[in-house]
Design an enzyme around this catalytic site. Structure first.
Site, mmCIF file in Angstrom:
data_model
loop_
_atom_site.group_PDB
_atom_site.id
_atom_site.type_symbol
_atom_site.label_atom_id
_atom_site.label_comp_id
_atom_site.label_asym_id
_atom_site.label_seq_id
_atom_site.Cartn_x
_atom_site.Cartn_y
_atom_site.Cartn_z
ATOM 1 N N LYS A 301 0.888 -1.173 0.000
ATOM 2 C CA LYS A 301 0.000 0.000 0.000
ATOM 3 C C LYS A 301 0.919 1.214 0.000
ATOM 4 O O LYS A 301 1.635 1.455 0.969
ATOM 5 C CB LYS A 301 -0.869 -0.028 1.255
ATOM 6 C CG LYS A 301 -1.692 1.228 1.493
ATOM 7 C CD LYS A 301 -2.606 1.040 2.718
ATOM 8 C CE LYS A 301 -3.416 2.279 3.017
ATOM 9 N NZ LYS A 301 -4.313 2.082 4.184
ATOM 10 N N GLU A 305 -3.345 7.114 2.376
ATOM 11 C CA GLU A 305 -3.652 7.216 3.804
ATOM 12 C C GLU A 305 -2.384 7.285 4.656
ATOM 13 O O GLU A 305 -2.226 6.552 5.635
ATOM 14 C CB GLU A 305 -4.546 6.040 4.241
ATOM 15 C CG GLU A 305 -5.866 6.009 3.495
ATOM 16 C CD GLU A 305 -6.824 4.917 3.942
ATOM 17 O OE1 GLU A 305 -6.388 3.916 4.518
ATOM 18 O OE2 GLU A 305 -8.040 5.073 3.694
ATOM 19 N N ARG A 355 -12.906 11.678 -5.081
ATOM 20 C CA ARG A 355 -12.074 10.537 -4.692
ATOM 21 C C ARG A 355 -12.304 9.329 -5.593
ATOM 22 O O ARG A 355 -11.385 8.544 -5.830
ATOM 23 C CB ARG A 355 -12.378 10.178 -3.239
ATOM 24 C CG ARG A 355 -11.767 8.871 -2.810
ATOM 25 C CD ARG A 355 -11.855 8.732 -1.322
ATOM 26 N NE ARG A 355 -11.552 7.361 -0.915
ATOM 27 C CZ ARG A 355 -11.700 6.909 0.318
ATOM 28 N NH1 ARG A 355 -12.170 7.719 1.263
ATOM 29 N NH2 ARG A 355 -11.404 5.667 0.632
ATOM 30 N N LYS A 379 -9.840 -2.499 -5.409
ATOM 31 C CA LYS A 379 -11.067 -2.726 -4.634
ATOM 32 C C LYS A 379 -12.267 -2.774 -5.574
ATOM 33 O O LYS A 379 -12.277 -2.081 -6.600
ATOM 34 C CB LYS A 379 -11.261 -1.613 -3.610
ATOM 35 C CG LYS A 379 -10.260 -1.657 -2.469
ATOM 36 C CD LYS A 379 -10.647 -0.728 -1.321
ATOM 37 C CE LYS A 379 -9.532 -0.757 -0.263
ATOM 38 N NZ LYS A 379 -9.868 -0.038 0.969
ATOM 39 N N ASP A 384 -14.600 2.822 -1.251
ATOM 40 C CA ASP A 384 -14.003 2.061 -0.165
ATOM 41 C C ASP A 384 -15.039 1.158 0.495
ATOM 42 O O ASP A 384 -15.492 1.457 1.594
ATOM 43 C CB ASP A 384 -13.426 3.057 0.861
ATOM 44 C CG ASP A 384 -12.530 2.373 1.873
ATOM 45 O OD1 ASP A 384 -12.267 1.175 1.709
ATOM 46 O OD2 ASP A 384 -12.104 3.056 2.813
ATOM 47 N N GLU A 412 -16.231 -4.291 7.562
ATOM 48 C CA GLU A 412 -15.878 -2.980 8.090
ATOM 49 C C GLU A 412 -17.040 -1.977 8.054
ATOM 50 O O GLU A 412 -17.396 -1.397 9.071
ATOM 51 C CB GLU A 412 -14.689 -2.426 7.314
ATOM 52 C CG GLU A 412 -14.334 -1.009 7.715
ATOM 53 C CD GLU A 412 -13.176 -0.435 6.916
ATOM 54 O OE1 GLU A 412 -12.594 -1.154 6.090
ATOM 55 O OE2 GLU A 412 -12.855 0.745 7.142
ATOM 56 N N GLU A 531 -28.558 -2.392 3.357
ATOM 57 C CA GLU A 531 -28.531 -1.182 2.526
ATOM 58 C C GLU A 531 -29.766 -0.323 2.811
ATOM 59 O O GLU A 531 -29.679 0.898 2.916
ATOM 60 C CB GLU A 531 -28.497 -1.589 1.056
ATOM 61 C CG GLU A 531 -28.573 -0.416 0.090
ATOM 62 C CD GLU A 531 -28.629 -0.866 -1.366
ATOM 63 O OE1 GLU A 531 -29.344 -1.854 -1.666
ATOM 64 O OE2 GLU A 531 -27.967 -0.235 -2.206
ATOM 65 N N TRP A 562 -11.823 13.483 3.148
ATOM 66 C CA TRP A 562 -11.847 12.046 2.857
ATOM 67 C C TRP A 562 -12.631 11.699 1.595
ATOM 68 O O TRP A 562 -12.523 10.583 1.079
ATOM 69 C CB TRP A 562 -12.387 11.276 4.056
ATOM 70 C CG TRP A 562 -11.427 11.305 5.190
ATOM 71 C CD1 TRP A 562 -11.386 12.242 6.193
ATOM 72 C CD2 TRP A 562 -10.322 10.420 5.417
ATOM 73 N NE1 TRP A 562 -10.331 11.973 7.022
ATOM 74 C CE2 TRP A 562 -9.666 10.865 6.586
ATOM 75 C CE3 TRP A 562 -9.841 9.295 4.749
ATOM 76 C CZ2 TRP A 562 -8.533 10.220 7.098
ATOM 77 C CZ3 TRP A 562 -8.730 8.650 5.269
ATOM 78 C CH2 TRP A 562 -8.081 9.113 6.419
HETATM 79 O O1 GCW Z 1 -11.237 0.847 4.174
HETATM 80 C C1 GCW Z 1 -10.066 1.456 4.557
HETATM 81 C C2 GCW Z 1 -9.906 1.077 5.977
HETATM 82 C C3 GCW Z 1 -8.496 1.109 6.457
HETATM 83 C C4 GCW Z 1 -7.645 0.306 5.490
HETATM 84 C C5 GCW Z 1 -7.770 0.908 4.117
HETATM 85 C C6 GCW Z 1 -7.036 0.110 3.070
HETATM 86 C C7 GCW Z 1 -5.767 -1.048 6.014
HETATM 87 O O2 GCW Z 1 -10.714 1.919 6.741
HETATM 88 O O3 GCW Z 1 -8.464 0.565 7.727
HETATM 89 O O4 GCW Z 1 -6.315 0.225 5.895
HETATM 90 O O5 GCW Z 1 -9.110 0.922 3.720
HETATM 91 O O6 GCW Z 1 -7.674 -0.649 2.381
HETATM 92 O O7 GCW Z 1 -5.836 0.263 2.951
#
Ligand code: GCW
Length: 835
Positions: A301, A305, A355, A379, A384, A412, A531, A562
């Protein structure tokens, strides 16, 4: 004494209903009912012959013995040579060809695949489990056991399966101290106090679960990587974990920190083009591969972040990826470079900022610049892991670069193991979505990530699993279905959600038709349900984006960098991502798809607010307005969860008591939380839009009495932030050792259920006592564990007291006794007729 009592109870329990912890998940090998068991006993040879001594083949053998013993109560005889009597023969195709050519058919198997066959030769009937590799042998064995557990015939086997793609991995966001980022099933199975755990038996148990699904690799540390994993002193720890997983054919991979050459390598830079840095990565890889020759590779990564990446030294993602990949290449290692690169300090005032654009913007121009052992790990959606997102456009963009899809198994943004949400239907929508990436053919995401559309050498699927030491692995038995489903889809993405959940349910809870019907229909509808009460129409999960990602906080996404904005204001809601009027995100898709998302008219309702800012009065396809849909879906969602809990309750006696009780508690909790979400989101949008609910439900809660309106002794009224976290936007909490709130009942006489809505924060264990006219009717201690120390929607909890005789004028007194920093908060009580 207690032990003896437990033993007696266990012996008395009917077979199949013994208390189960969930540890064996879908590999319980519960005894089959007698007539069925007899059929299999007749069909199965008594001898098992194992060709080859490799660890996975040995695991296959012991698994077969274990499964047959469990399901059929028979102990197979193990042999190393083919006998003259019927046998189950397990080995690679090559081994079988050599040892018993009469048992090997012409043809081949590829890529960890297997072949189950019934072979009749010289009047002897054998079952042959052949694999392409020793992993394939293991997978074939699990497949045979699954068939038996599911009651399928094994009489004339002729089943060849090959996985859809080579990469079927999981990732773990585990820190070396044993904590897990976004893990909800307890502490790490791998790490404790900066080392591999003393006892790695849970790692081995986990390897077994993974192997049963055909998962062949796992990263073992957080992508927010601790640079220490690359230090020479740490290497023995990695060796131990790899040793525990090897017998299950699961390769280990490491998440690395791009700054390592400087932080632990003693260099002054981590510039990937610096000769010292190039040498660092090469030497490091050589060193690690000497200790773990079958290491899978690295995951990175970078530039995301707060993680360092190539941008800090003016290099591209391709420069960065290739240098590390070249160090891995001679050892057969691969490098996963995460596509999750974005700026979390974006200016929200600039209407062009988005984003969602980040992945495509970052990687589009680098297509073709990556080495062939690099994979861009993307992803499923462009943001996210929200409750609903479109497929990431990057899947359709990359033609000359390998890719894998990253799905999140750990929940999450999906209720964190406290809400049942089966994610396979969501994943299927993305995997099956046609990106229209190549004229003249259908190009679903599953084919793109497998490399099938543009002829890439490899590809596949990665799931962020984050299981923990809890016996249920995820903190919720129902969540196990997500790991199961991920693995099944990685093996074969063409399986339907229905088929996957049907298998999982029967393997996990048994064959009782009522159980199967209840569990499968609950699981299949659970994503839509979640949902409905957390973020419909593409709003994304309306949760505390900058905090725990769990509770409700509609505006937490707004006015910060964000970038998970929904821009709700007085007039409308949604983010405008069209090319003509918005950020241009829609234009990152190939033209056929871009066209659909470009206009309000053609965007599917489920994604409307993801792509467009519309007035609250905008009509959906059903004719309903956006605002009414937001109201209705929340009520519907909450009702459906209440039904889940009731339906589950009806399964008593059909599932072992322990799991029955644990799932019931989970569903009842979820039902309570769904009401909090319902009330909070509906109130928020009502206030914001000023448009009334056609059914007039908002603010009208039958039987509800707000705590702030009760007669209070020492309790103090306080505003809750965000306001939608409490009914009436206020709560009461107790600043002294003991407080009282008295409610007066003014309804008709009769049996009533009283729900007490209180706050259970994680920094204490307050006590509550409820009495009616001086008679104690309930008391409890607030010890649930939810991720908040504050009085807000996440800590909102309920206690239901059933069947109280109430008459007008009765006084209901609640005593709150704080403990630690928990102040015995109360939101309201609700009195409804006992059903
Ligand atoms: O969804 C976000 C999460 C982070 C995570 C990040 C990622 C590991 O809140 O906790 O970090 O994605 O995928 O890198």
């Amino acid at each position: 004494m207690l032990r003896r009592l437990v033993l007696v109870l266990v012996l008395m329990a009917p077979i199949g209903l013994r208390a189960e912890s969930g540890l064996d998940a879908w590999l319980r090998y519960a005894p089959l009912e007698e007539p069925v068991a007899r059929r299999y006993r007749d069909a199965l040879p008594a001898v098992v012959v194992t060709l080859g001594t490799e660890a996975p083949v040995q695991s296959a053998k012991s698994e077969l013995l274990r499964g047959i013993r469990g399901m059929l109560n028979r102990n197979l005889r193990a042999a190393a040579r083919i006998p003259s009597e019927p046998a189950i023969v397990i080995g690679t195709l090559a081994q079988i060809r050599q040892a018993a050519p009469q048992l090997a058919a012409a043809g081949n198997i590829e890529g960890d695949g297997f072949w189950l066959r019934t072979v009749r030769s010289n009047g002897v009937r054998s079952i042959v489990i052949a694999g392409d590799t020793d992993r394939g042998v293991l997978y074939g064995t699990f497949a045979l056991l699954r068939k038996i557990a599911l009651g399928e015939s094994i009489n004339d086997l002729e089943q060849k399966e090959m996985p859809y793609s080579p990469i079927r991995w999981v990732n773990h966001w585990e820190n070396l101290d044993g904590s897990i980022e976004r893990g909800y099933g307890g502490r790490s199975i791998f790490w404790e106090n900066g080392k591999a755990r003393e006892d790695l038996s849970r790692v081995s148990d986990y390897g077994r679960l993974l192997a049963s699904l055909g998962i062949n690799g796992t990263s073992i540390n957080n992508v927010n990587a601790d640079a220490r994993v690359l230090s020479s002193e740490f290497l023995p720890q990695i060796v131990r974990v790899a040793d525990a997983l090897r017998p299950w054919g699961v390769k280990v991979a490491l998440s690395v920190d791009f700054g390592s050459p400087r932080t632990v390598g003693g260099l002054t830079t981590f510039d990937p083009l610096d000769p010292g840095v190039i040498a660092y990565w090469k030497n490091k890889a050589d060193e690690i591969y000497r200790a773990v020759p079958d290491l899978g590779g690295f995951v990175l990564k970078a530039d995301s972040e707060g993680r360092v990446g190539p941008s800090a030294v003016g290099r591209t993602h391709a420069d960065a990826a290739n240098v590390v990949a070249r160090a891995l290449k001679p050892h057969g290692g691969v490098f996963f470079y995460r596509g999750f690169v974005y700026d979390n300090r974006m200016d929200w005032r600039n209407p062009k900022n988005d984003r969602a654009r980040a992945a495509d913007d970052n990687f589009r121009n680098l297509d073709g610049k990556f080495d062939d052992n690099v994979f861009i790990q993307i992803k499923n959606g462009p943001i996210d892991y929200q409750v609903r997102e479109p497929a990431s456009p990057l899947f359709g963009t990359l033609e000359k670069t390998n890719q894998v899809i990253e799905l999140q198994i750990t929940q999450e943004y999906m209720g964190q193991g406290r809400h049942t949400v089966f994610l396979v239907p969501m994943w299927k929508e993305v995997l099956d979505f046609d990106m229209r990436a190549r004229p003249g053919m259908t190009t679903p995401v599953k084919a793109l990530v497998a490399g099938k559309v543009f002829g890439r050498p490899s590809g596949g699927m990665i799931g962020v699993s984050n299981v923990g030491l809890d016996e249920s692995w995820f903190g919720n038995h129902m969540s196990q279905a997500n790991l199961y489903g991920f693995g099944r889809l990685a093996w074969n993405p063409d399986l339907s959600s229905k088929q996957i959940i049907d298998e999982w349910t029967r393997l996990t809870f048994g064959d009782d038709p009522k159980v199967v019907e209840t569990v499968t229909s609950m699981q299949l509808s659970s994503w839509r349900t979640y949902e409905n009460y957390t973020g419909p129409l593409g709003l994304q999960t309306l949760t505390d984006i900058t905090g725990n990602h769990y509770g409700l906080a509609v505006e937490a996404s707004e006015r910060n960098g964000w970038g998970q904005w929904h821009f709700a204001d007085e007039k409308g809601v949604g983010m405008e991502r069209s090319v003509a009027r918005g950020t241009g995100f829609a234009g990152q898709y190939r033209p056929d798809v871009a066209k659909v998302y470009e206009s309000v008219e053609t965007t599917p309702d489920d994604l409307l607010l993801f792509f467009h800012h519309v007035p609250y009065t905008q009509k959906l396809r059903s004719g309903k307005t956006v605002i009414q849909y937001i109201y209705d879906s929340h009520y519907e969602g909450a009702e459906t969860v209440a039904k889940y809990a009731n339906d589950w309750r009806a399964l008593k006696g059909r599932i072992d008591d322990r799991r029955f009780a644990e799932v019931l508690a989970q569903l009842q909790y979820q039902a309570g939380q769904a009401i909090v979400w319902r009330d909070g989101v509906a109130t928020y949008f009502f206030k914001m839009s000023g448009i009334a609910d056609a059914k007039n439900r908002i603010g009208n809660y039958p039987g509800r009495l707000e705590a702030e309106s009760a007669a209070l002794k020492d309790y103090a009224v306080r505003a809750v932030t965000p306001p939608e976290g409490a009914s009436g936007e206020k709560a009461i909490d107790c600043p002294v050792a003991r407080c009282e709130a008295t409610f007066k009942y003014s309804g008709e006489s009769g049996w009533r259920d009283v729900t007490v809505r209180y706050f259970d924060v994680n920094s204490g264990a307050a006590k509550y006592r409820v009495s009616v006219n001086g008679q104690l009717v309930a008391e409890w201690t607030a010890t649930d564990r939810v991720p908040t120390r504050r009085i807000d929607s996440a800590s909102s909890a309920r206690h239901i007291i059933e069947g109280i005789q109430l008459r007008a004028g009765d006084e209901i007194l609640i005593e709150g006794i704080p403990e630690g920093s928990e102040t015995a908060g109360l939101d309201y009580i609700e009195i409804v007729p006992t059903p």
